[in-house]
Design a protein around this motif. Structure first.
Motif, PDB file in Angstrom:
ATOM      1  N   ALA A  40       0.840  -1.196   0.000  1.00  0.00           N
ATOM      2  CA  ALA A  40       0.000   0.000   0.000  1.00  0.00           C
ATOM      3  C   ALA A  40       0.878   1.250   0.000  1.00  0.00           C
ATOM      4  O   ALA A  40       0.430   2.316  -0.390  1.00  0.00           O
ATOM      5  CB  ALA A  40      -0.920   0.002   1.212  1.00  0.00           C
ATOM      6  N   GLY A  41       2.110   1.130   0.466  1.00  0.00           N
ATOM      7  CA  GLY A  41       3.027   2.249   0.352  1.00  0.00           C
ATOM      8  C   GLY A  41       3.043   3.184   1.539  1.00  0.00           C
ATOM      9  O   GLY A  41       3.996   3.912   1.754  1.00  0.00           O
ATOM     10  N   SER A  42       1.959   3.210   2.299  1.00  0.00           N
ATOM     11  CA  SER A  42       1.936   4.031   3.511  1.00  0.00           C
ATOM     12  C   SER A  42       0.837   3.489   4.400  1.00  0.00           C
ATOM     13  O   SER A  42      -0.120   2.893   3.916  1.00  0.00           O
ATOM     14  CB  SER A  42       1.659   5.495   3.178  1.00  0.00           C
TER      15      SER A  42
ATOM     16  N   ALA B 207      -1.298   5.159   6.013  1.00  0.00           N
ATOM     17  CA  ALA B 207      -2.533   5.901   5.768  1.00  0.00           C
ATOM     18  C   ALA B 207      -3.325   5.254   4.638  1.00  0.00           C
ATOM     19  O   ALA B 207      -4.536   5.041   4.753  1.00  0.00           O
ATOM     20  CB  ALA B 207      -2.209   7.343   5.433  1.00  0.00           C
ATOM     21  N   ALA B 208      -2.632   4.923   3.550  1.00  0.00           N
ATOM     22  CA  ALA B 208      -3.314   4.298   2.418  1.00  0.00           C
ATOM     23  C   ALA B 208      -3.885   2.949   2.827  1.00  0.00           C
ATOM     24  O   ALA B 208      -5.009   2.596   2.470  1.00  0.00           O
ATOM     25  CB  ALA B 208      -2.333   4.137   1.256  1.00  0.00           C
ATOM     26  N   GLN B 209      -3.111   2.203   3.613  1.00  0.00           N
ATOM     27  CA  GLN B 209      -3.549   0.869   4.021  1.00  0.00           C
ATOM     28  C   GLN B 209      -4.802   0.951   4.892  1.00  0.00           C
ATOM     29  O   GLN B 209      -5.762   0.216   4.690  1.00  0.00           O
ATOM     30  CB  GLN B 209      -2.410   0.189   4.786  1.00  0.00           C
ATOM     31  N   ILE B 210      -4.791   1.857   5.862  1.00  0.00           N
ATOM     32  CA  ILE B 210      -5.955   2.002   6.751  1.00  0.00           C
ATOM     33  C   ILE B 210      -7.178   2.422   5.942  1.00  0.00           C
ATOM     34  O   ILE B 210      -8.273   1.878   6.120  1.00  0.00           O
ATOM     35  CB  ILE B 210      -5.663   3.035   7.854  1.00  0.00           C
ATOM     36  N   THR B 211      -6.970   3.389   5.049  1.00  0.00           N
ATOM     37  CA  THR B 211      -8.097   3.858   4.248  1.00  0.00           C
ATOM     38  C   THR B 211      -8.708   2.712   3.459  1.00  0.00           C
ATOM     39  O   THR B 211      -9.929   2.543   3.417  1.00  0.00           O
ATOM     40  CB  THR B 211      -7.625   4.952   3.281  1.00  0.00           C
ATOM     41  N   GLN B 212      -7.840   1.897   2.868  1.00  0.00           N
ATOM     42  CA  GLN B 212      -8.332   0.764   2.082  1.00  0.00           C
ATOM     43  C   GLN B 212      -9.053  -0.254   2.967  1.00  0.00           C
ATOM     44  O   GLN B 212     -10.110  -0.752   2.607  1.00  0.00           O
ATOM     45  CB  GLN B 212      -7.156   0.105   1.350  1.00  0.00           C
TER      46      GLN B 212
END
Lengths: 652, 318
Positions: free
Chosen positions: B191-193, B195-200
């Protein structure tokens, strides 16, 4: 711009062009016919041959270990970099302390008055409003930290850039030496060289300032050189005939004549430094960028926006004020020197008075109760958007479905296709494209850049990145040209569009990472979306400008011949605006590439992820090699899309 | 203003050139924004995950309100943070998940960093599926059955295989090796970060879609998206020694604090306080949830916790 003189030769140009292009391609085909079987027999086809790669992991690992082991004791650091680092810290601190001592009232008053003197009442008021908004958003202290950093970084960039520009403006040989250096600096994505800077200077402000200087100095150098070279020959001859020495000639004629370009250079440098302010937060620069970055960590778009808005405001204010300074030299000439000086004195006195008044009133710090909480409503809006758009929208499907289709139908075939091509055919395609559009030199640079990627051993991920870039550029161009055409045809639409473009162009990319993921999920699709958002404004602007500069006479005559508006666009405006459209393509490519690394943060993978990985793990080998590959991709794409004439500066 | 500023800068630079005759020690540089109003100050490193923000927020609140320090925070990734700690750019890391290389280099060899004791929280990395999915398919919680669900876990990014979502590149992960060595029909997608992972993950959870992800505890997101761990081959001491051959689960790691060596010696009350700082997983989660989910500022969240847990933090000050 493109007046009748430009259109006259066009009539017979295509013939020659076609002839030339065909000759170039034939020559290339001949060379390929000889070289390809050889290369194929020696190294075989398919992906880049392993025999032609150089593994830099070992030496780069040694370099990084050496630096870490010697950083606290080696004279190079104690007497070299240490001083640089200390000087930066001291200077930033000095500016910061002055800004704090002036208090919020003093800073606001002073900047408003400067803007008023330079650019008129409206911008003065706008500036004051912008600073007050920064305070209202609860970002006063971070804004001052960013401002302090910016002042130092911009001063250093301007000094460095002006020196380089002076050298290349006065000497043809220096120009030839510096040109490729500046070219490279411009296509370098900022993220890629954060790591080496951090390794030498450590986390914090010095590294951030130096990285900013590398990023922001080139436009100043380029425009200084341009200004010096463009000086009116007749004026120079007149000065020479008066017996001035070459130094006097430079100081009294050439530099003053280049004033407009110098100010434009300052403007560009400020813009680029500001965009770097956020990226530099990744290495601990503090200020507004850090607030954006920390908000990102807790997935808080509202808070990120609250820190992003001051950056946008600073950028817009600085852009307009320096822009007005560059344009306004004509009309300030009407007022006499005395009254101008009196105006400045008044402004200075007023600023000092306000600062002192605030000081005695004990109101130095921004009052905590005056604040505006935008985070909550913004987050609600983002939630609503993602709740309702992500999936299950009747008929058109949700954004997640689009992203999925885009990935499967566009990105996957593009990537797989590129990766399946034999390595020599990629080189051939690059050579052909670059040669047809440019000269054999640009073609050679492009091919060498592409080959360097293979040698570095990152052929596959680079082609993955390339596929994302190509897809993003295609989307950007379709949207950008459509919007540009609309804006060129309607003044009202253009006026409405302008602030929107300003915001998108200056809003730190980190701010829209979360909404992009919330809409498109994790993967390459959101990375492409982020790149499109970032590159679109420049493409729209250049397209609009190019179309508007099309000779009205040509348009008028087309209209009198009864051409419909569709015909006018297709057959008159677009062909005549071809140079501008090519420039838009080139800028689109460069800007999309700049976001590739940011794409790594939302699942874009490939080179962007490797750079982020290198930075996060202190892994010089992975990060630097991926960074270098991005630079090579940038050089290649720049050459392949670059019209023969050298185009304008980055960020147009 | 601008002119005055320029003059000040020029003056400062000139002064520097005049006085700077000795060696410039790169380890003795604080942030230019520190101590701006003449207060005692220190700098803490914050990592990008919210648990680390919670530690720092509470430490910062107590240092500022009980001990009268001014605290600066810098967000840095883990490995660069060690580097910054050794150089004195930051004074303390409050939550470290285990970096043996860095420990060897800075704590044992160069002695520029000293251990600051345990944080009191035990960290654990693992593979997780959402609980709603685990309840429907109880056998998914064993790695041996994962392949059966690969088709359900497929996304556009995972290219025909199941998707195992990994997070930020700064995190400790063996997932690529694990997938390969356990011969799973999965593709690791970064996911790269975080934040991106949590959002997903939240997006998936909203639609009750199945997913498989690298995740870790303690983490506030478990309160919002309940997740169940997938059993991997048991962890044994040393089974993760060779990064390419790893085929076992991640260990349970008691999280550690580290201080800059100079700061630990001369840091006075602040250093003593940071060494004693020790709380529980529940405490940390309470603060994290306030920051990440209720969107309180870290300062407000810290204040709320401090007001309700006087006995806990009084012990750190004695």
């Amino acid at each position: 711009m493109a007046t009748v003189t430009a259109t006259a030769p066009r009539a017979f140009l295509p013939g020659i062009l076609k002839h030339r292009a065909a000759a170039k391609l034939a020559l290339l085909a001949l060379a390929a016919a000889v070289l390809v079987p050889l290369a194929d027999a020696r190294w075989s086809s398919g992906s880049w041959p392993a025999a032609l790669t150089v593994d830099l992991t070992e030496p780069l690992g040694r370099v990084s270990t050496w630096i870490i082991d010697n950083r606290d004791s080696h004279p190079l650091f104690l007497y070299g970099f240490g001083y640089v680092s200390n000087a930066v810290v001291l200077c930033v601190r000095a500016v910061y302390v002055v800004l704090l001592a002036a208090g919020w009232a003093g800073v606001t008053a002073a900047s408003a008055l400067i803007a008023w003197r330079v650019a008129g009442v409206r911008l003065g008021l706008g500036t004051a409003a912008a600073f007050l908004t920064c305070g209202l958003l609860g970002m006063w202290i971070p804004t001052m930290q960013t401002l302090a950093l910016m002042v130092v970084a911009v001063l250093v960039s301007v000094a460095v850039g002006a020196l380089l520009g002076l050298a290349s403006g006065l000497s043809d040989r220096m120009d030839r030496v510096l040109r490729p250096v500046l070219d490279t600096m411009q296509v370098l994505p900022a993220f890629a060289y954060l790591l080496p800077v951090v390794l030498v200077f450590g986390i914090g402000v010095p590294a951030a300032v130096l990285a900013t200087v590398v990023y922001a100095a080139p436009p100043m150098a380029r425009l200084t050189s341009l200004g010096l070279r463009g000086a009116d020959k007749e004026v120079l001859e007149a000065v020479e005939s008066l017996g001035a020495t070459s130094r006097q000639r430079l100081l009294t004629a050439r530099i003053p004549l280049a004033r407009k370009e110098l100010l434009l250079g300052l403007n560009q440098t400020i813009m680029m430094a500001l965009s770097m302010a956020v990226i530099a937060s990744v290495i601990g620069a503090g200020g507004l960028g850090d607030r954006v970055y920390q908000a990102l960590a807790s997935v808080d778009v509202g808070a990120a926006l609250a820190a992003g808005i001051p950056i946008v405001l600073l950028a817009v204010v600085l852009d307009r004020v320096t822009g007005a300074a560059a344009d306004g030299q004509g009309d300030t000439g009407s007022s006499t020197g005395l009254s101008r000086r009196a105006g400045w004195a008044c402004a200075l006195a007023a600023a000092v008075a306000v600062a002192l008044a605030a000081r005695f009133a004990g109101r130095l710090d921004w009052p905590g109760s005056w604040s505006l909480n935008i985070a909550e409503p913004v987050n609600r809006a983002v939630d609503w958007m993602t709740d309702h758009l992500y999936s299950g929208v009747p008929v058109i499907g949700g954004t997640a479905d689009w992203a999925g289709h885009f990935t499967t139908w566009v990105l996957d075939p593009l990537r797989d296709g590129l990766q399946a091509l034999p390595w020599w055919s990629v080189l051939l395609i690059v050579a052909a494209l670059a040669w047809v559009i440019g000269t054999w030199r640009t073609a050679l640079t492009a091919v060498l850049a592409m080959a360097a990627i293979g040698v570095l051993g990152v052929w596959k991920p680079s082609l993955d990145t390339l596929s994302q870039v190509l897809a993003a550029v295609a989307v950007t161009l379709v949207l950008g040209f459509a919007t540009g055409v609309a804006a060129a045809r309607s003044d009202r639409f253009e006026r409405l569009l302008r602030p929107v473009l300003d915001v998108f162009q200056t809003m730190p990319q980190f701010v829209y990472l979360i909404p992009v993921v919330a809409l498109f999920g994790v993967g390459r699709a959101p990375a492409v979306a982020a790149a499109v958002v970032y590159a679109l404004p420049a493409v729209v602007r250049i397209t609009t400008q190019g179309l508007r500069q099309v000779d009205p006479a040509a348009l008028e005559s087309a209209r009198s011949l009864g051409a419909s508006s569709g015909q006018q666009i297709r057959q008159v405006q677009l062909p005549l605006a071809r140079p501008a459209l090519l420039l838009a393509l080139n800028q689109g490519v460069v800007l999309v590439l700049a976001v590739v690394i940011i794409g790594g943060l939302v699942g874009g993978g490939a080179l962007g992820y490797d750079v982020v990985f290198g930075l996060a793990q202190g892994d010089l080998a992975t990060g630097l090699v991926a960074g270098a590959a991005i630079v090579c991709l940038g050089l290649m794409l720049d050459r392949v899309t670059q019209p023969t004439e050298r185009r304008a500066k980055k960020g147009a | 203003m601008r002119i005055r500023t320029t003059a000040t800068v020029a003056g400062a630079c000139a002064l520097l050139l005049l006085t700077g005759c000795g060696a410039a020690d790169m380890t003795k540089q604080a942030s230019p924004f520190a101590n701006a109003q003449g207060a005692k100050s220190l700098t803490l490193s914050v990592q990008s995950w919210v648990g680390a923000q919670a530690n720092v927020a509470v430490a910062q609140y107590l240092l500022e309100h009980e001990l009268g320090y001014r605290v600066d925070t810098v967000q840095v990734d883990e490995v660069p943070a060690w580097d910054a700690l050794s150089q004195g750019r930051v004074d303390a890391i409050l939550e470290d998940w285990g970096h043996p290389d860095q420990e060897q280099r800075y704590v044992k060899d160069k002695k520029t960093i000293t251990p600051g004791g345990g944080l009191g929280v035990t960290g654990h990395i693992g593979w997780f599926v959402p609980t709603y999915f685990a309840e429907q398919h109880p056998d998914v919680t064993n790695w041996k059955n994962l392949d059966k669900y690969a088709a359900q876990l497929r996304t556009a990014e995972s290219g025909g295989k199941g998707q195992l979502m990994d997070g930020s590149p700064s995190y400790v992960t063996n997932d690529k090796a694990l997938v390969k060595n356990l011969d799973l029909d999965f593709q690791v997608v970064f996911a790269g970060s975080e934040a991106a992972q949590i959002t997903q993950m939240r997006q998936f959870a909203k639609e009750k879609k199945p997913f498989l992800t690298y995740w870790y505890s303690p983490q506030w997101l478990f309160e919002k998206v309940p997740m169940t761990e997938v059993k991997l081959p048991a962890y044994k001491e040393g089974c993760d020694a060779d990064p390419a051959k790893v085929a076992c689960a991640y260990p349970h790691t008691p999280l550690q604090k580290y201080l800059n060596a100079d700061f630990a010696k001369n840091g006075g009350k602040a250093a003593a306080f940071l060494k004693k700082f020790k709380w529980t997983t529940e405490d940390q989660n309470e603060v994290s949830l306030m920051i990440a989910d209720q969107k309180l500022t870290p300062e407000d969240a810290a204040k709320k916790w401090v007001d309700g847990h006087t006995s806990t933090w009084k012990a750190w000050l004695s």
